[in-house]
Design an enzyme around this catalytic site. Structure first.
Site, PDB file in Angstrom:
ATOM      1  N   ASP A 177       4.493   9.094 -12.318  1.00 56.23           N
ATOM      2  CA  ASP A 177       4.024   9.856 -11.166  1.00 56.23           C
ATOM      3  C   ASP A 177       4.947  11.028 -10.877  1.00 56.23           C
ATOM      4  OD1 ASP A 177       6.213   8.460 -10.321  1.00 56.23           O
ATOM      5  OD2 ASP A 177       5.323   7.769  -8.449  1.00 56.23           O
ATOM      6  N   ASP A 201       5.838   4.072 -15.978  1.00 55.45           N
ATOM      7  CA  ASP A 201       6.664   3.947 -14.802  1.00 55.45           C
ATOM      8  C   ASP A 201       5.931   2.929 -13.940  1.00 55.45           C
ATOM      9  OD1 ASP A 201       8.448   4.787 -12.658  1.00 55.45           O
ATOM     10  OD2 ASP A 201       6.651   5.677 -11.802  1.00 55.45           O
ATOM     11  N   ASP A 248      10.866  10.670 -12.673  1.00 55.86           N
ATOM     12  CA  ASP A 248      10.579  10.454 -14.089  1.00 55.86           C
ATOM     13  C   ASP A 248      10.076  11.703 -14.819  1.00 55.86           C
ATOM     14  OD1 ASP A 248       8.017  10.501 -13.154  1.00 55.86           O
ATOM     15  OD2 ASP A 248       7.711   8.348 -13.311  1.00 55.86           O
TER      16      ASP A 248
HETATM   17  P1  ADP Z   1      10.582   3.404 -10.190  1.00 49.88           P
HETATM   18  O1  ADP Z   1      11.006   3.328 -11.628  1.00 49.88           O
HETATM   19  O2  ADP Z   1      10.048   2.085  -9.724  1.00 49.88           O
HETATM   20  O3  ADP Z   1       9.667   4.530  -9.915  1.00 49.88           O
HETATM   21  P2  ADP Z   1      12.873   4.812  -9.003  1.00 49.88           P
HETATM   22  O4  ADP Z   1      13.672   5.207 -10.189  1.00 49.88           O
HETATM   23  O5  ADP Z   1      12.149   5.867  -8.283  1.00 49.88           O
HETATM   24  O6  ADP Z   1      11.916   3.580  -9.337  1.00 49.88           O
HETATM   25  O7  ADP Z   1      13.833   4.087  -7.996  1.00 49.88           O
HETATM   26  C1  ADP Z   1      14.538   2.952  -8.386  1.00 49.88           C
HETATM   27  C2  ADP Z   1      15.053   2.164  -7.222  1.00 49.88           C
HETATM   28  O8  ADP Z   1      15.968   2.953  -6.486  1.00 49.88           O
HETATM   29  C3  ADP Z   1      13.992   1.766  -6.241  1.00 49.88           C
HETATM   30  O9  ADP Z   1      13.360   0.574  -6.593  1.00 49.88           O
HETATM   31  C4  ADP Z   1      14.794   1.641  -4.963  1.00 49.88           C
HETATM   32  O10 ADP Z   1      15.445   0.410  -4.920  1.00 49.88           O
HETATM   33  C5  ADP Z   1      15.835   2.714  -5.102  1.00 49.88           C
HETATM   34  N1  ADP Z   1      15.436   3.961  -4.454  1.00 49.88           N
HETATM   35  C6  ADP Z   1      15.145   5.122  -5.058  1.00 49.88           C
HETATM   36  N2  ADP Z   1      14.835   6.070  -4.161  1.00 49.88           N
HETATM   37  C7  ADP Z   1      14.903   5.474  -2.954  1.00 49.88           C
HETATM   38  C8  ADP Z   1      14.689   5.912  -1.613  1.00 49.88           C
HETATM   39  N3  ADP Z   1      14.326   7.154  -1.328  1.00 49.88           N
HETATM   40  N4  ADP Z   1      14.865   5.029  -0.627  1.00 49.88           N
HETATM   41  C9  ADP Z   1      15.239   3.770  -0.894  1.00 49.88           C
HETATM   42  N5  ADP Z   1      15.445   3.302  -2.120  1.00 49.88           N
HETATM   43  C10 ADP Z   1      15.300   4.123  -3.136  1.00 49.88           C
HETATM   44 MG    MG Z   2       8.635   6.369  -9.976  1.00 51.19          MG
END
Ligand code: ADP
Ligand code: MG
Length: 628
Positions: free
Chosen positions: A521, A328, A525
């Site tokens: 983390d 991730d 995921d």
């Molecule tokens: P990663 O794979 O980088 O851990 P996530 O799946 O957690 O990413 O989130 C993917 C995308 O969704 C983020 O890059 C962001 O654009 C958006 N996102 C997710 N959760 C939030 C949040 N709480 N506030 C703002 N944007 C969010």
């Molecule tokens: Mg993440």
């Protein structure tokens, strides 16, 4: 040494003295028999008793049975043949007990090593009650209480510092010897030792949910999850032990019968019974039965000292076969601490936009939310926010002061039928809509962790064939990180469900005896942590769900520890295979020699006790992993 072991040592020494003294005394006949029998029982009574209990419980064939039959048989043979040579039976028992003592000492040592880690268990908490401090059991402290931790004391519960600066020694948790600075407002985890200043902490978790309890649970239960090698050995012993017993029986009976009935010779019972008994001693499987679990135990213990918690021997085994590592991005390879680079706004002021963002994000634990709240910098008035909804992989929606606010990526905007204005500045873009109207965006950026690049390189050196990033972040941000770190493949803009599909595709393409690890983390995921062959979670910043779902937890979130964990597991498995190969080879050679009549009891003792001691010593090497 504990009391039981000391008692055993005394018995061993007494027996040795008695045997030496009896060797010098010219006693004969019944008195001699009585004195030797006493010595034999002194050293062997517990083994005989255990063998008896085994027979009583219909679980006949174990090493106690083997040893009892062999030594009692040799003793009886000495009576029967009137040789008066009882020393052999006593010597076999004596050395067997030496081997047993050695084993239990070794097991105790590696347990102690693990319990040094267990030393993180706090005995009390200083609870602030009506202006005074009372010492209470950490179990009795409710969430939200204020506790005080003096220098030199352990932090008993997870919480947040509300007053004071200090440095913490986190080495018991993370294996990291450098003390960590903390200040008012920082989160603290239980199990650290407060070094310099007095800290006032507001607890955020109950004791049972705190880091210490979690770790203790984990380590205590680790040895109950058996690896394939351990399963193999216990199954093997279940078939092998009875098999050698029957083989010994055949060896004692068949050749004399053949001699007597077919060849017309004297049956020579003595010789063949003696060979059969030698055969029994040689074949005792303790070297394997003890050393294999001990190797895993030591490997898990050694890893936890380095801040890598492995939840079971089976995971240690899988880890050693990992050839692909999927990451991730946010919070795993990057710090997960975003800086606000720019705020592009339509009608409202940048401060106002940030305030809406921070309020809407006030309930989320996503690194983006935390960073926006920090950037906002002021106390968040949660009463202004209602109807919070977090949409994984998109962002959040909430009502702030009654107005509909949405904060997230362009996918979230499209989902709400709002056209986002694209931004060309590098970084992660948080688009904002207020009252259903596009209100601007906040450009934030994350930095890669200090050791991420070295971590990828060291995985490659360890023979990992492919490294992959799966992320929900935008393509340009993800590709920049992958290029900087030298990661082979990137898949970006994935929703949590897409990540699982992608991971499954990757799983399908890994070879049959190769394993795939997912490192995350736990924010968005956790499903992948459980879906991968092995899930590795960041323990310090990771969510509880991640620590639950993962098979391996890195206590200090340092990605460099991934390669280290793999190297630890490989060393441990190498030791296991060495021991299996070594013990079986020696046993089979000695068994063949024994059956052919070239082995006496002394060789048999080496084949049993000597091999066990060597295998146990080898197993203990799994504990030493600091330099790997
Ligand atoms: P990663 O794979 O980088 O851990 P996530 O799946 O957690 O990413 O989130 C993917 C995308 O969704 C983020 O890059 C962001 O654009 C958006 N996102 C997710 N959760 C939030 C949040 N709480 N506030 C703002 N944007 C969010
Ligand atoms: Mg993440």
């Amino acid at each position: 040494m504990n009391r039981k072991q000391k008692k055993m040592l005394v018995r061993i020494i007494l027996t040795a003295i008695l045997v030496a003294a009896l060797g010098l005394l010219p006693v004969q006949g019944l008195l001699r028999l009585a004195l030797y029998l006493f010595t034999y029982l002194l050293i062997g009574y517990d083994i005989l008793r255990k063998a008896g209990r085994g027979i009583w419980n219909h679980q006949v064939f174990d090493e106690n049975f083997l040893m009892s039959v062999a030594t009692a048989g040799v003793f009886a043979l000495a009576i029967f043949s009137r040789s008066g040579d009882y020393t052999e039976a006593i010597a076999v028992m004596l050395f067997y007990q030496v081997g047993e003592l050695f084993q239990s000492y070794a097991v105790g040592r590696s347990r102690k090593n693990i319990s040094e880690l267990m030393d993180i268990r706090p005995d009390y908490a200083n609870l602030q009650q009506n202006g005074t401090l009372v010492q209470v059991d950490p179990d009795e402290v409710a969430v939200g209480s204020v506790i005080v931790v003096q220098p030199g004391e352990k932090v008993p519960l997870d919480g947040e510092v509300i007053e004071g600066d200090s440095t913490l020694n986190t080495s018991a948790l993370t294996g990291e010897s450098l003390p960590r600075e903390i200040r008012t407002g920082d989160p603290v985890i239980s199990g650290c030792i407060n070094l310099t200043g007095v800290l006032k902490i507001r607890t955020t978790k109950e004791f049972g949910e705190s880091t210490v309890s979690k770790i203790l649970d984990l380590v205590e239960n680790a040895s109950s999850r058996k690896s394939k090698s351990e399963d193999f050995i216990s199954k093997f012993a279940r078939i092998y032990t009875p098999a050698v017993c029957y083989a010994a029986l055949a060896l004692a009976i068949l050749p004399p019968l053949v001699r007597l009935l077919l060849l017309g010779l004297t049956p020579a019972w003595n010789i063949w019974v003696y060979r059969a008994l030698t055969f029994l001693v040689i074949s005792c499987p303790c070297a394997l039965v003890i050393s294999i679990p001990l190797s895993f135990f030591a490997g898990i213990g050694g890893a936890s000292k380095e801040g890598v918690l492995i939840k079971g021997s089976n995971y240690l085994e899988t880890l050693s076969k990992v050839r692909s590592v999927v990451f991730d991005k946010t919070g795993t390879l990057t710090r997960g601490v975003f800086e606000v680079n720019a705020v592009h706004h339509n009608q409202m002021s940048p401060e106002q936009l940030l305030e809406y963002a921070a309020l809407a994000e006030s309930a989320s634990s996503h690194p983006i939310s935390k960073s926006l709240q920090r950037a906002y910098g002021r106390e968040i008035d949660r009463s202004r926010v209602t109807d919070i909804q977090e949409i994984s992989g998109y962002g959040v929606t909430a009502k702030v002061d009654g107005a509909e606010v949405a904060a997230g990526n362009d996918k979230l905007m499209r989902r709400l039928n709002i056209e986002p204005i694209p931004c060309h500045q590098p970084g992660t873009i948080v688009h904002m809509a207020v009252g259903g109207v596009y209100a601007g965006h906040i450009v934030i950026s994350d930095t890669v962790k200090e050791h991420s690049k070295a971590a990828i390189q060291s995985l490659k050196r360890a023979g990992i064939k492919q490294t992959v990033i799966l992320t929900g972040d935008a393509a340009h941000a993800a590709e920049a990180v992958a290029a900087e770190l030298g990661v082979d493949q990137v898949y970006s803009e994935l929703l949590p469900a897409d990540k699982v599909t992608r991971l499954e595709a990757l799983l399908e393409h890994t070879g049959s005896n190769e394993k795939l690890a997912f490192v995350g983390d736990g924010i968005n995921d956790a499903p992948m942590l459980s879906r991968a062959d092995i899930g590795i979670a960041m323990g310090a910043m990771g969510s509880d769900a991640a620590i639950e779902a993962a098979d391996v937890v890195l206590m200090d979130d340092d990605p460099l520890k991934i390669a280290k964990a793999i190297r630890i597991s490989r060393k441990c498995l190498r030791i296991v295979y060495q021991n299996i190969g070594f013990a079986l080879t020696i046993k089979f050679v000695c068994l063949a020699l024994g059956a052919a009549g070239f082995a006496n009891m002394w060789l048999a003792i080496f084949a049993d006790v000597g091999v066990t001691v060597l295998a146990v010593l080898n197993a203990m090497r799994a504990l030493f992993v600091h330099r790997l």
